[in-house]
Structures are given as C-alpha cells and as structure tokens.
Scaffold this motif. Structure first.
Motif, short mmCIF file in Angstrom:
data_model
loop_
_atom_site.label_atom_id
_atom_site.label_comp_id
_atom_site.label_asym_id
_atom_site.label_seq_id
_atom_site.Cartn_x
_atom_site.Cartn_y
_atom_site.Cartn_z
N UNK A 150 54.46 42.36 44.63
CA UNK A 150 54.23 41.55 43.42
C UNK A 150 53.76 40.15 43.81
N UNK A 151 54.44 39.54 44.79
CA UNK A 151 54.08 38.18 45.19
C UNK A 151 52.66 38.10 45.75
N UNK A 178 48.17 37.79 40.71
CA UNK A 178 47.09 37.60 39.76
C UNK A 178 46.38 38.93 39.46
N UNK A 179 46.19 39.74 40.49
CA UNK A 179 45.52 41.02 40.30
C UNK A 179 46.34 41.92 39.37
N UNK A 180 47.67 41.99 39.61
CA UNK A 180 48.54 42.81 38.77
C UNK A 180 48.59 42.28 37.34
N UNK A 181 48.67 40.95 37.22
CA UNK A 181 48.73 40.33 35.91
C UNK A 181 47.47 40.64 35.10
N UNK A 185 40.68 52.00 38.30
CA UNK A 185 41.64 52.11 39.39
C UNK A 185 40.94 52.00 40.74
N UNK A 186 41.65 51.42 41.71
CA UNK A 186 41.10 51.27 43.05
C UNK A 186 41.21 52.55 43.88
N UNK A 187 42.11 53.43 43.49
CA UNK A 187 42.24 54.67 44.25
C UNK A 187 41.48 55.79 43.53
N UNK A 188 41.02 56.74 44.33
CA UNK A 188 40.23 57.84 43.77
C UNK A 188 41.06 58.74 42.89
N UNK A 224 39.59 39.10 45.93
CA UNK A 224 39.52 40.56 45.84
C UNK A 224 38.16 41.05 46.33
N UNK A 225 37.08 40.34 45.95
CA UNK A 225 35.75 40.71 46.40
C UNK A 225 35.62 40.53 47.91
N UNK A 226 36.21 39.46 48.43
CA UNK A 226 36.18 39.23 49.88
C UNK A 226 36.92 40.35 50.62
#
Length: 592
Positions: free
Chosen positions: A126-127, A131-134, A169-172, A567-569
């Motif tokens: 979470x830490x 921001x991504x989770x939020x 989603x990021x996973x397939x 995230x893009x980096x």
C-alpha cells in the motif's frame, strides 16, 4: 438516506459486489472490505468475508470518516493515526494500513471500498503503490456509479463493468465460456500470448495444469494454454465462476519454451513433477508395476524423492485404500527397531506397555510397508524380515504365536547394497527378495530439462503454504540453477526456493543478488564462459557499487528524465512500480 426496512443500494446487488471484491483482492493482493452507508458489511475477502450483512460496531472510525466526509482516507500505519486515538479496539487491531474510497451515488456517499493490509508485506504494498491504488479504486468506484448502480437489473451493464476493469488491469486476463471459447481478453494477455485480439477471440482454448490441480486448489500454477496449433506455458490462476473460467496470469512470466508440455497419453502421477526422458520412463514403469504385489527396491541419492515414488506406487495399486506405513530404518535405535517393526506382547521386557504393542509390519496388513534406508537395518533383524516375507507372518517380541500378515514391501536406499553384501553387512537372500523390481531415481543434475518446471512447482508450493505473493524469477537465475550440481537434489532445491520466497520483496523478481554466494560460485560456468555472469553478480567489487548497479542507476535516471509519471518509467524499464521506488531510494535518486 433509505428507510431502514429496505436494502441499501449496494446490498441490493450484493452478489455482484462480492465478486468484484474477490477480483479486486486477487489483482491488488490485499484484503478488501466494502460497507454501505449504514456501516453494514456488503462484501469482503479473507477475515472480512465473514458476517456479510452485519452492521459493524460504532467504533469503525476510519470507515465512518469516509462516509461522513465523502473523502478518501489513507492510513499507512494504523493505530498511530489521529482518528485511531481513543478507539476501544486499538490494542487488538490487526490492520496495519488502510485505504478507503467513498462510493458516490446521486450526490450521496452510499458506501466505502477499503483496501486493507494485515501483513507487513501488504503494508509495504500500500505504501509503495499509494497513488496508483488510489487512482485505480477511485476509477473503479466511478464505474460502479455510472455503469452498475444506474441500472441494477441490466446484466449487460455488469458485463461492461468487468470488461472495463479487466481491460485496465496490469496482469493478463482470459475469460472463457462453458463452450471453451474465449469471450474476453485484455491487452496484457495478448502480449503474453503473442497474439492479436482477432486471432484468439472466439477460439477454443484449453488450460492444463502441469502441477496437478488436485493438490493445489488455488494460487499460481504453470498451465499449458492451448488454442489452434499453439501451446504456451503460462503461470497463472484458474478460477471457475458459475459456467465460466477466469484465467488470471501472473505479473511475472518466466519460461524458455513450451516443450515442457507432457504427452497426453503419459501417466499423470501426483507429486512426480518432471517431463525429461528419465522421468517419463520412470512414470511409465511405475504405472505398469504398481498393480503387482511384488517387492520394489528404490535406489537413489539422498533427496531424490524415494518416499514420494513409494507413495505413488501405493496410490496406483489395489492396496490404495489400505495403510501405507513408512519406517526409516536409520532413524530408530537398533535396540528399539525390532519391537517397533514386529511389536511385542504384555510383559515381553522391562518397561514394555502393559497391553503390549502392535508392530508397524502388522499395522501395514493388507497395505504397503515402506522401509527407507534399508541398508541400515541390523543383520539380526534382516533375518526376521526375510522370514516375514517368505512365511507371510511375523512373531511379536515375547510371543510364541506367529501372526499372519499380507503386505507389499517397498524399500529404498542411497547405498550400494551389492558392496554391503560383499562386506558382510547385508544378507544376499534378503536383497534378492527385496530387489524383485528395481527402480533407479535419477539425480537432479541428470534432469536439467525439469529444473524450470520444478522451480515453479516449489514456488507455488511455498508461496501458498507461507501465504506470500508469487514472485518472478529472472532468466539468469534459472540458467544458473540449471548449471548447478544439486548435491542435495530435490530437497535442496525445495529448501532454496523456500528461502528465496522469504527474502525476496513482495511480488518482485528473484535475481542473482538474492542467491546465496556459495550457490552462485558453484553454479558458475568455466572461466572462459563466465564474463556475463560476473557482470551480473560481483559481490566482491571493491568500490561498493558493481558495474551492473552503475548501469542500472543510469538507466533509471534516464527513464525518470523522460517521464514525469513513475508508472510509465517503470513500464519502460520492465519492472514493477514498487521495485522502481525501491531502486530510487537505493540509488538516492529522490530528486529525480
């Protein structure tokens, strides 16, 4: 607010909310709890999946804060937040971190979606991804408002909700109907499979686990995913939801080829993981000799899985419903071994139980007796065992009456019994009685083709057992483990993987830096071939920073300069966002 005698907006669609909570938990690897505006639990996972419909106690301060303020609430260290002061449950609170997002419907907060960390690993997750989770949960919450709550009866809207979520989603993800045809596929899955959407939608697809679904009812497994003439080896979780299958691919995929797929007509023997030629021969032989009552002698180095093979023979035999009794002849003191094997009658010797004792041989009656380390059996007992095999009866210590037994004996050794016979340590007649059907187990160094399959088998086994996140494993690690000699065989590999899943940061990739130095050094190629390995792992670098680390630091610095969005980096670098933050801290790139 709604009248108290009617169901809340969220409770009216509770089954859908529950399915969503489970999927969200699976994707983010966190516990999820969803409550309505009356603080009634609508859905949840883990410990929060209990007492659905129950109103939570009035001291649920974090949830109440989100409901009253209609604002998101983040707590990365529970019990230290000002809202937690005065809470009567503070000392017993198991929550380590909390992220609560309001669900707004018609300008009213109708509930809260909360992500909860109950372990240190989840707290770090979470830490590191706050921001991504939020953003993600806020986005999903808005989908619920616009697509689901406005038309609670529209099944097509529910489908759109899941389709939108799957696509983001990021996973397939693959969704397969009862006709085995692909109904949904996201971009991440297309990338893993190396196909376009047009080439897989509507196609028949089949999932075949390589590590036996009967043993592992959930979690990541290696699956052969077949469609058209393609077969891909994919790590993932297969969930059956009503008449559909949901295949969630692992974030990290690591396999060199799909040639590990076993031939369909080969016997699938539980726990015997391996597709190399020696293992295929062994499995075919086991399937043929299992129904026979003849004695079997299993010879193999320590840690090759001799008891696993013995149990497989028993399970495939007509005796499978009868006892399987395993005895380690080296582990029982010589003076106790006779009474353990053959039992004793009342008063047989000083200290004997007043009721006597049934021996292990008799306990295996009508079943299978497995004698491990048979070479360590004393000569006097060898004579009694030979008599038991030939006469099919035993004589308990202190008894004058023999007891009939019907047993199949499977024995095992890592010693050279022929040499023992020559040295007078083992009876030749007993050897021929035990060695009716000889089986040789190949050491792990002769099973190089199986190393990768076994790595993922043990990754699955230990992550499920320890409740840890399934990690990735770098190609150079697999290459090194294939070169290693494995003196401890399967037992050594299992212990190593258990160690690695404990030390690798949650959800990250196991690279060479996590391997014990002695194993890395033992697994190196000859001097002229080690250049690439030396660059990847050089713990003795005098400057304190290896060439690889310097290169990595420069790559991260350049990626951060090109993207304002971390995230893009991370995507460009091919690493997770949590890994990127850890590397930024490591290389002191905080100002980047």
């Amino acid at each position: 607010m709604m009248p108290s005698n009617t169901l809340s907006v969220l409770m009216q669609i509770q089954p859908t909310i529950q399915r969503f909570a489970r999927m969200l938990s699976s994707v983010l690897q966190l516990d999820v709890e969803i409550v309505d505006e009356a603080l009634c639990r609508v859905a949840g996972t883990g410990a929060y999946g209990k007492s659905i419909g129950r109103k939570l106690n009035a001291d649920s301060r974090l949830l109440r804060y989100v409901l009253e303020t209609k604002k998101e609430k983040v707590v990365t260290h529970s019990r230290f937040d000002p809202l937690c002061e005065g809470c009567v449950n503070k000392d017993n609170c198991k929550e380590k971190a909390f992220l609560g997002t309001p669900v707004i419907y018609q300008n009213t907060c109708v509930g809260v979606i909360s992500l909860i960390a109950v372990t240190h690993e989840q707290q770090e997750r979470i830490a590191d991804n706050l921001h991504a989770f939020s953003d993600y949960v806020r986005h999903v919450s808005s989908i619920f408002v616009s697509r689901l709550l406005d038309d609670q009866s529209g099944n097509d809207n529910i489908r759109k909700v899941f389709l939108t979520m799957i696509e983001n989603m990021d996973q397939g993800v693959l969704v397969v109907g009862q006709d085995n045809q692909v109904k949904m596929v996201n971009q991440a899955a297309l990338k893993v499979l190396g196909v376009t959407q047009a080439n897989i939608l509507g196609k028949n697809v089949h999932f075949r686990p390589l590590t036996f679904e009967r043993n592992f009812t959930s979690g990541h497994m290696q699956h052969v995913v077949s469609f058209d003439d393609n077969s891909e080896l994919i790590i993932g979780q297969l969930h059956t939801i009503q008449d559909q299958q949901l295949f969630l691919m692992a974030f990290h995929q690591s396999h060199s080829s799909s040639t590990l797929a076993p031939v369909q007509d080969e016997p699938q023997i539980e726990h015997l993981v391996g597709e190399c030629r020696p293992m295929r021969i062994l499995k075919n032989l086991i399937s043929r000799i299992a129904p026979s009552p003849s004695s079997v002698l299993i010879v193999g180095e320590s840690g090759t899985g001799k008891e696993v093979v013995a149990r497989a023979i028993h399970k495939l035999s007509d005796r499978k419903s009868k006892p399987f009794i395993a005895i380690n002849c080296a582990a029982i003191p010589e003076q106790l071994l006779e009474s353990e094997l053959f039992g004793y009658v009342k008063g047989a010797f000083t200290g004997a139980s007043a009721n006597g004792k049934t021996g292990l041989v008799q306990a295996a009656n009508h079943g299978t007796l497995f004698l491990d380390e048979i070479g360590d059996m004393p000569l006097t007992l060898q004579a009694k065992l030979l008599r038991a095999i030939e006469a099919r009866e035993i004589q308990p210590v202190g008894s004058s009456n023999p007891v009939s037994v019907d047993i199949r004996i499977i024995s095992a050794t890592n010693q050279n019994l022929e040499q023992f016979i020559a040295d007078g340590k083992f009876r030749e007649d007993l050897y021929y009685r035990l060695n009716v059907i000889p089986l040789r187990l190949p050491p792990l160094r002769e099973r190089q083709e199986d190393i990768e399959l076994l790595i993922h088998y043990f990754l699955h086994l230990h992550t499920r057992r320890l409740d840890l996140v399934y990690p990735g494993i770098a190609p150079e690690v697999i290459a090194l483990l294939k070169r290693y000699r494995w003196p401890g065989n399967l037992r050594e590999l299992s212990n190593l993987i258990e160690y690695l899943v404990n030390v690798v940061p949650s959800g990250e990739v196991i690279d060479l830096s996590f391997l014990p130095p002695n194993l890395v050094n033992s697994g190196r190629l000859p001097e002229q071939e080690t250049a690439s390995v030396t660059v990847l792992y050089n713990p003795k670098e005098e400057e304190g920073v290896t060439p690889l680390e310097e290169m990595e630091k420069q790559m991260i610095r350049e990626a951060l300069s090109r993207y304002s969005n971390k995230k893009q980096a991370a995507d460009e670098l091919g690493i997770g966002i949590a890994t990127l933050y850890r590397k930024i801290k490591k290389y002191e790139l905080m100002s980047a």
